[in-house]
Design a protein around this motif. Structure first.
Motif: not given
Length: 164
Positions: A2, A5-6, A8-11, A27, A57, A162
């Motif tokens: 996780s 993953t966090s 690389q997140q963009k939402k 971001n 997140h 996302p």
């Protein structure tokens, strides 16, 4: 993992907070918060409604966010055009529709869905909690009649988009 993953997140998240506008742009491990002034000064409401998502997140506050251009009612984030439609906006007839990726109806906007369709070419509409319930119902019904994708946070909870 996780943590990876966090990073690389963009939402984009439009929260449901009755009587308020609350949008997080995320971001990686950072977020930028766009809200009405009453919510910005109310830590109790933020702790109750938005901080659990930020913990989930794994994000922390940023003054600026890479990939976000915030021009008040008009934002661009990760190459997505986002228009915030509220009572402050007045539109004149245009020769062609304005293409946006997301319309967020907020702040007791004075435009009907028919008027918005004349102005904007948009695949997704979100109605936030900063609108009176009777207007939310009217917009939802109008969107259904017109076969428009509409997410009312009052009914469906937070809207999460996302991004690439």
């Amino acid at each position: 993992n996780s943590v990876i993953t966090s990073r690389q997140q963009k939402k984009l998240i439009v929260y449901h907070i009755p009587g308020h506008r609350a949008i997080d742009f995320m971001n990686g491990n950072e977020y930028y918060f766009k809200a009405d002034s009453a919510l910005l000064s109310n830590e109790v409401l933020q702790n109750l409604h938005v901080n659990p998502a930020r913990i989930l997140h794994r994000v922390h506050k940023a003054d600026t966010l890479p990939g976000l251009l915030d021009n008040g009612n008009n934002c661009v984030f990760s190459d997505k055009k986002i228009m915030l439609v509220d009572s402050s906006l007045v539109f004149a007839p245009a020769s062609s529709k304005i293409k946006v990726d997301l319309l967020i109806i907020s702040g007791n906007a004075r435009l009907s869905i028919a008027q918005l369709q004349e102005i904007f070419d948009c695949p997704q509409i979100v109605v936030d909690g900063f609108n009176p319930p009777w207007k939310v119902d009217k917009w939802r019904i109008d969107c259904e009649k017109r076969h428009l994708a509409c997410h009312c946070v009052v009914d469906k909870g937070a809207f999460v988009m996302p991004l690439p």
